[in-house]
Design a protein around this motif. Sequence first.
Motif, short mmCIF file in Angstrom:
data_model
loop_
_atom_site.label_atom_id
_atom_site.label_comp_id
_atom_site.label_asym_id
_atom_site.label_seq_id
_atom_site.Cartn_x
_atom_site.Cartn_y
_atom_site.Cartn_z
N HIS A 89 1.09 -1.27 0.06
CA HIS A 89 -0.33 -0.26 0.25
C HIS A 89 1.24 1.76 -0.27
O HIS A 89 0.55 2.20 -0.38
CB HIS A 89 -1.23 0.06 1.26
N LEU A 90 2.30 1.16 0.95
CA LEU A 90 2.97 2.64 0.57
C LEU A 90 3.49 2.19 -0.93
O LEU A 90 3.58 3.52 -1.19
CB LEU A 90 4.44 1.99 1.47
N LEU A 91 3.96 2.09 -1.37
CA LEU A 91 4.21 1.63 -2.36
C LEU A 91 3.13 2.59 -3.72
O LEU A 91 3.91 2.72 -4.71
CB LEU A 91 4.88 0.26 -3.66
N GLY A 92 2.01 1.66 -3.37
CA GLY A 92 1.14 2.22 -4.92
C GLY A 92 1.44 1.15 -5.99
O GLY A 92 2.14 0.95 -7.07
N GLU A 93 0.00 1.03 -6.47
CA GLU A 93 0.27 0.00 -7.68
C GLU A 93 0.67 0.63 -8.57
O GLU A 93 1.14 0.08 -9.58
CB GLU A 93 -1.86 0.64 -7.48
N LYS A 94 0.84 2.27 -9.00
CA LYS A 94 1.48 2.50 -9.74
C LYS A 94 2.62 2.49 -9.74
O LYS A 94 3.72 1.92 -11.07
CB LYS A 94 1.68 3.97 -10.50
N LEU A 95 3.98 2.51 -9.09
CA LEU A 95 5.23 2.29 -8.40
C LEU A 95 5.63 0.63 -8.63
O LEU A 95 6.59 0.38 -9.12
CB LEU A 95 5.45 3.08 -7.66
N ARG A 96 4.30 -0.54 -8.49
CA ARG A 96 4.11 -1.91 -7.72
C ARG A 96 4.24 -2.65 -9.40
O ARG A 96 5.35 -2.68 -10.38
CB ARG A 96 3.51 -2.03 -7.11
N ARG A 97 3.88 -1.48 -10.15
CA ARG A 97 3.52 -2.30 -11.88
C ARG A 97 4.90 -1.07 -12.51
O ARG A 97 5.58 -2.30 -13.69
CB ARG A 97 2.67 -0.75 -12.72
N GLN A 98 5.55 -0.62 -12.22
CA GLN A 98 6.78 -0.18 -12.74
C GLN A 98 7.81 -1.11 -12.43
O GLN A 98 8.80 -1.81 -13.47
CB GLN A 98 6.94 1.02 -12.77
N LEU A 99 8.02 -2.01 -10.97
CA LEU A 99 8.85 -2.48 -10.86
C LEU A 99 8.57 -3.60 -11.74
O LEU A 99 9.83 -5.13 -11.55
CB LEU A 99 8.96 -3.14 -8.62
N ARG A 100 7.13 -4.20 -10.99
CA ARG A 100 6.94 -5.27 -11.92
C ARG A 100 7.58 -6.08 -13.08
O ARG A 100 7.82 -7.03 -13.72
CB ARG A 100 5.88 -5.89 -11.84
N ARG A 101 7.89 -4.66 -14.03
CA ARG A 101 8.25 -4.95 -15.54
C ARG A 101 9.66 -5.01 -15.23
O ARG A 101 10.86 -5.38 -16.48
CB ARG A 101 7.83 -3.69 -15.77
N LYS A 102 10.24 -4.97 -14.61
CA LYS A 102 12.01 -5.40 -14.15
C LYS A 102 11.50 -7.17 -14.61
O LYS A 102 11.32 -7.74 -13.99
CB LYS A 102 12.85 -5.11 -12.81
N PRO A 103 12.44 -7.80 -15.33
CA PRO A 103 13.08 -9.34 -15.48
C PRO A 103 13.15 -9.89 -14.30
O PRO A 103 12.64 -11.40 -13.95
CB PRO A 103 13.41 -9.40 -16.78
N ARG A 104 14.14 -9.10 -14.12
CA ARG A 104 14.86 -9.97 -12.96
C ARG A 104 14.90 -8.52 -11.56
O ARG A 104 16.10 -7.87 -11.24
CB ARG A 104 16.04 -10.54 -12.72
N LEU A 105 13.80 -8.84 -10.82
CA LEU A 105 14.22 -7.28 -10.07
C LEU A 105 14.41 -8.00 -8.82
O LEU A 105 14.75 -9.17 -7.67
CB LEU A 105 12.26 -7.32 -8.85
N ARG A 106 15.46 -6.84 -7.93
CA ARG A 106 17.00 -7.06 -6.56
C ARG A 106 16.60 -6.05 -6.35
O ARG A 106 16.57 -4.99 -6.31
CB ARG A 106 18.40 -7.28 -7.59
N ALA A 107 16.87 -6.20 -5.16
CA ALA A 107 16.52 -5.79 -3.98
C ALA A 107 17.49 -5.53 -2.58
O ALA A 107 18.43 -6.43 -2.53
CB ALA A 107 14.75 -5.39 -3.15
N ALA A 108 17.96 -4.27 -2.00
CA ALA A 108 19.06 -4.20 -0.87
C ALA A 108 18.03 -3.46 -0.29
O ALA A 108 17.32 -2.82 0.11
CB ALA A 108 19.61 -3.32 -1.29
N ALA A 109 18.44 -4.37 1.19
CA ALA A 109 17.58 -3.88 2.51
C ALA A 109 18.67 -3.39 3.76
O ALA A 109 19.58 -4.29 3.54
CB ALA A 109 16.97 -4.91 2.50
#
Length: 393
Positions: A89-109
């Motif tokens: 919910h914090l990211l929002g639908e628009k931003l999550r849609r952009q991140l889903r386009r990444k074929p291999r999404l990598r994250a750092a925490a």
Amino acid sequence: MTVSLEQLRRCHVAVDLGAARTRVFVKGAGLVVDEPSVAAVNTRTGALIAVGALAEKMTGRTPDYIRVARPVSGGTVVDIEMAQRMLRHLLGEKLRRQLRRKPRLRAAASTPHDSDPLAQRATVETLVGLGARRVELVDTLIAAAVGCGLPVEQPTATMIMVCGAATTQIAVLSLGSIVTAERIPVGGNAIDYAVIQHLRHQHELLLPSQSVRPLQLALRGNGLTAQGPAVTEIHGRDVATGLARSVRVDTAAVRDAIHTPLTSVLDGIGKVLRVCPPDLVADLVDRGIMMVGGSALLPGLDQMLRDATGMPVQIAERPDTCAVLGLGAMLEGRIKPMVLDPLADAIPEAQPRLRTEFLKLGDGDREGVAAGAAAGSARGGGADGAADDGDRF
């Protein structure tokens, strides 16, 4: 928890899951989320009612069927499912849609220093559940030091203190790594609790949890010092009658109540300095301590540390977002590692001197040196042969 800069440059998003606030940095877009780590849930239907700032306003004001949850405690995810729902919910639908386009999404925490494997696994599973294929974990101390602009890659000491909501982390860094560190279970929440308990025992007043920070802001400037305001008026509920009541509180007594939990922080600083090498401690005399984190803005805390340690104390320009901005700087490749290649610099300078020494030798000596070099090349195969011998060893 060792990760290279090259691996971080391949990441697309950085997440800082803190006990007080959640922050998300997206490569190319910057800081896109900076909200409280709070979610309000309907216990009857299980539906998520609100997240972030709106959910935080509901704390202590909800009916029985609404529960205000905090899925992160002390920098550790304690409720993976709720943390995932909150992040969506914090990211929002628009931003999550952009991140889903990444074929291999990598994250750092970022994770607290010396966090146990179970806490690290909870952070990884939280981001994997949101679609990340790979998650890189970075120590919060290093990320915060990079975010506030400290020269962590240099061979000099830098001391940083991350003042969080649940914990305080203190470390001495050098050459891009942690030399010595200490994690203390005292943070902004402990200071708030000390203020609430003081008002309850001394004035028989129950102070709402969200009224503690305005009281601290009333001590702005020289708040924790004797030059601060003498009296502050606050509002709360009477313990005996349950009615609303206003009292005038002596800020000197409030300062004493705040000093009690901060004693553990001073002990932690002394422990870090005692086990630190003397050469690095000597560097800290001039550099001092850099304070980051939301609780670093507590009025007068920096002056109290100056008086107790005798070292200069500075507060970062944006102390609350240093960790996630440091992750973002590493994601975007703005941090360059220090290249240590002394041979490349020494060989051009040494070649003329070696040639001069060789010419000073006699004819027989020069022939012996040349024969020895040829024999060594035949036995070892030059640089490749030496490398092969080293590999076998």
